[in-house]
Design an enzyme around this catalytic site. Sequence first.
Site: not given
Lengths: 155, 303
Positions: B51-52, B80, B101, B129
Amino acid sequence: MKDRKQLVVSAIKDGTVIDHIPAKELFRVIDILGLDHIENQITFGTNLDSEKLEKKGIMKLSGVFFKQEDLDRIALVAPDVKVNIIRDYEVVEKKVVEIPERIERIVKCVNPMCITNQEEVRTKFDLVTRHPVSIKCYYCEKITDANSMEIISSG
Amino acid sequence: MVGKSLVSIDDYSKEDYLKILELSAKYEKNPKQNILQGYVIATLFFEPSTRTRLSFESAVNQLGGRIIGFSDSGTTSASKGETLSDAIRIVSNYSDLIVMRHPVEGSARWASEMATVPIINAGDGANQHPTQTLLDMYSIKKTQGTLEGLEIFMVGDLKYGRTVHSLLMAMSKFKTTFHFISPDELKMPDEYKQHLDALGLKYHEHKDFTDIIAEADILYMTRVQKERFSDPIEYERVKNVYILKNEMLENTKKNLKVLHPLPRVNEITVDVDENKKAYYFTQARNGVYARQAIITSILGLNK
Ligand SMILES: [Zn+2]
């Protein structure tokens, strides 16, 4: 009385004497100041009786002089130390320590999910309150307080 | 704001908030422009949040910008063993701005120190956020006409909910009266109440909200999750107390709007969706305009 103390920890000609270290914090003070990395002569006394503290430690560092900002780093664990600067066996200056506004590297962030505990990132905190001490992580913004404070190393 | 990262809602002042909200309204009127033409925006989603990510990518695409990035660290070098700082330094070379994020708290602040381009934090674990907060504020301003002196009711998980904490910090600059409605185990933490005390702002704590929302201008719903409870019996006891049903909105104020950061599970029953006071889907759309305002402000493109 004074003479007996002299027996425990002998006098130095030039250097720094740090007194009134809480005995249980002596090794953390050594760590924070990075004393395990220097080659100067250092004498320690610990578990000495004290009027103010339960048991105290003292250290005499021959030929070692600290910048105030380095001394201030020990204020997190030993806020009441008395620091004497010695020149030619005389105390020429007395110093106290104060927790700095910005604390770098010496404390571990209390938050296990913090980037400083996940990757090789040096910790950085801003002082929130002095008494009792609480500091805020610059990265995760969580508060670490006196009870949860863990010292990592001299860095 | 120009050239500066947006990591925490506290990075912006009250004036900055108002400027972003004003610009959000401009982009809402005219969301398709070529203002980002020639710009490359990186969206680095080290944990998935569809969504974000879609909201950011829609914001950029509508303004003519290009997107590079990934949406799951499983497909990148992070799996990795590459450090975050290496990844950020490298992507700095390829883009004009990085939206990231990451599940680790404080990762965005750390990235902002490593990057040579600005970072927008799209969520760093339970920490911050800020674009969510700005779109919440835009939704409040748009529906109430003002941010000043409102009665904001926050419902559900007020202990772990980063969106309510950030919204509280931001709205505390606008003489808000807060009402906290939560089970005992999920109460608003003391540090936020102390913050309000220090500002002389009023707040009230309640354990349920059936009869008290008549005064509300904004009802901000969050999810009460089972895993937050130390005692599963306590969860079973309270789980239905924090569910909003349509009939509860009957005697509420005309201007009341129900907000929710989404995704919703069952904390708002579907019959609320048809109510004019339900605003959460429009709130999500507002996120696109708020993000357009934020990105273009940081890039210095708003004359
Ligand atoms: Zn931290």
